[in-house]
Design an enzyme around this catalytic site. Structure first.
Site: not given
Ligand code: GDP
Ligand code: IMO
Ligand code: MG
Length: 446
Positions: A23, A26, A50-51, A228
């Site tokens: 999270d 990416k 979840g990207h 991840q």
């Molecule tokens: P990922 O799994 O690495 O793609 O990250 P996620 O999408 O799960 O979580 C990142 C969250 O932070 C998302 O809701 C993005 O829209 C948000 N986000 C990304 N960059 C920024 C930033 O620079 N500032 C803020 N406030 N939110 C951001």
């Molecule tokens: P992105 O790509 C954050 C965490 C779960 C749990 C552990 C194992 O959005 O960054 P799983 O379902 O993979 O067997 O769970 O890994 N986890 C993540 N945490 N971002 C993710 O993906 C994750 N994918 C799995 O919360 O701790």
């Molecule tokens: Mg994510």
């Protein structure tokens, strides 16, 4: 001797990888870089990811479809190192199609393993409480892959063959399910449940390794999208509180069939602080009002499960570990804006363990679970950075903070993100990123 001009050097193939616990942002960064490349390939993970991409005021949360899909004309590959829930993937594709996103260039590897309903049931019965998994069946599908009980995407294309595979594995899986008090699954019911999804996915299923090699031969460049993060990697993460596969940059090679010799660099993504969702050690975790403030400002709730993410400070030794195991060339630091109201910004610089101070990340499970953080702090900038687009516009104390992070982890920062939107981004020039992609500013930050 021929005097024909030298061919232009091809653009590089780069991995984008999470440097923390997932999270990190990416999705935002892959979408941002995608205009510079021809192909975006996911190499690991499944619907646990979840990207999030925010584009033109629309928000997309992608689980398995690569984050270049919003950029018209770019090819998207779901590599053999991923695990695919056919029903969930079709739902994701339907959502994208309904939003007008073209999927003609989406290619799904025949070698990816599939998540079937019994994997989800087993995950929920065996792992969700114990590890804090997302309950999507990811770990159970990888378990079958390693146990040689797995069913691959290509196996779905011939129903008789698919049934044979199910007949071999289901008795074992059902025994396990019954031992956890869960209902067993019948072959017919499983086949029936996934039939419509197979029909929909069929035209997308390809030998993606061969395609990638052909495209690269013709000069295409590939961006490998990690899922991840480093500390969730099966080997380099906080075992057993990890996901079940190679999330680190090295996973890009087996996960796509592109060899390490064709991968030219690695861009790591880190937040300006740290979060983790699910169980497991997190030495710099902050609870109480400050943890709540970061969670609220960063909207730190899981993109897949909605669970509140645990929040904490940037952990420098942990990032140095990420720099080492991924070979990070350069970093994108996201969510700087979240720290705007902090009077002081803290960074974990080491750990106390049984009366000694450790200055590197200790990989051993029995040690990692007992660390106390050693923090250093600097004054906060107490100025709004949200939405800023130029390095010069950042307050001096934010510069100091970012330069401090670079020094602590010995890795340059080439992007700073100040909001979820594409244009809420600062490009630091010159940097490794602009050496890889000289047109980055023109193509990606319009
Ligand atoms: P990922 O799994 O690495 O793609 O990250 P996620 O999408 O799960 O979580 C990142 C969250 O932070 C998302 O809701 C993005 O829209 C948000 N986000 C990304 N960059 C920024 C930033 O620079 N500032 C803020 N406030 N939110 C951001
Ligand atoms: P992105 O790509 C954050 C965490 C779960 C749990 C552990 C194992 O959005 O960054 P799983 O379902 O993979 O067997 O769970 O890994 N986890 C993540 N945490 N971002 C993710 O993906 C994750 N994918 C799995 O919360 O701790
Ligand atoms: Mg994510």
């Amino acid at each position: 001797m021929s005097s024909s001009p030298l061919p232009e050097a091809p653009l590089p193939n780069i991995v984008i990888v999470g440097a923390q616990w997932g999270d990190e942002g990416k999705g935002k960064v892959v979408d941002l870089v995608a205009p510079c490349v021809d192909v975006v390939a996911r190499y690991s993970g499944g619907p646990n990811a979840g990207h999030t991409i925010v584009a033109d005021d629309r928000r997309f949360v992608l689980q398995l479809v690569p984050s270049g899909v919003l950029r018209p004309g770019k090819k998207s590959v779901i590599g053999g190192g991923t695990v695919v829930d056919p029903i969930a993937l079709v739902q994701e594709m339907d959502t994208l199609a309904a939003a007008g996103i073209g999927l003609d260039h989406l290619y799904l590897s025949h070698a990816a393993h599939v998540i079937l309903p019994y994997h989800r049931a087993l995950d929920q019965a065996m792992d969700q409480e114990r590890i804090g998994t997302t309950g999507k069946g990811v770990g159970q599908a990888y378990t079958d892959k390693a146990a040689r009980f797995g069913i691959r995407v290509g196996d779905l294309l011939d129903e008789a063959h698919f049934r044979e595979k199910l007949e071999a594995s289901l008795p074992v899986k059902n025994q396990l399910l019954r031992s956890f008090g869960r209902e067993p699954f019948a072959v017919d019911a499983v086949v029936k449940a996934v039939q419509p999804a197979i029909k929909r996915l069929r035209p997308h299923i390809k030998d993606t390794t061969l395609l990638l090699h052909r495209w690269m031969r013709d000069g295409a460049s590939v961006l490998f999208e990690g899922a991840q993060g480093t500390l969730l990697d099966i080997d380099h993460g906080t075992y057993p509180y990890i996901t079940a596969t190679s999330a680190t940059a090295g996973g890009a090679a087996p996960g796509t069939g592109v060899p390490p010799t064709r991968i030219n660099g690695v861009l790591g993504i880190t937040k300006a602080y740290a979060t983790r969702v699910g169980g497991g050690p997190f030495p710099t975790e902050v609870t109480g009002d400050l943890g709540e403030l970061i969670r609220a400002r960063g909207k730190e709730y899981g993109s897949v499960t909605g669970r509140p993410r645990r929040c904490g400070w940037f952990d420098a030794p942990l990032l140095r570990h990420a720099v080492r195991v991924n070979g990070l060339d350069t970093l994108a630091v996201t969510k700087l804006d979240v720290l705007d109201p902090c009077h002081a910004v803290l960074v974990g610089v080491g750990y106390r363990y049984k009366g000694t101070v450790l200055d590197e990340w200790p990989a051993e499970e029995r040690v990692v679970t007992k660390l106390e953080p050693v923090f250093e702090e600097r004054p906060g900038w107490l100025t709004e950075t949200a939405g800023l687009r130029a390095w010069e516009d950042l307050p001096g104390r934010a510069h100091d903070y970012l330069r401090w992070l670079e020094d602590l982890i010995d890795c340059e920062i080439s992007l700073v993100s100040t909001g979820p939107g594409r244009d809420e981004t600062i490009l630091v020039e010159p940097s490794r990123l602009t050496r890889w992609f000289p047109d980055f500013r023109r193509l990606c930050l319009r």
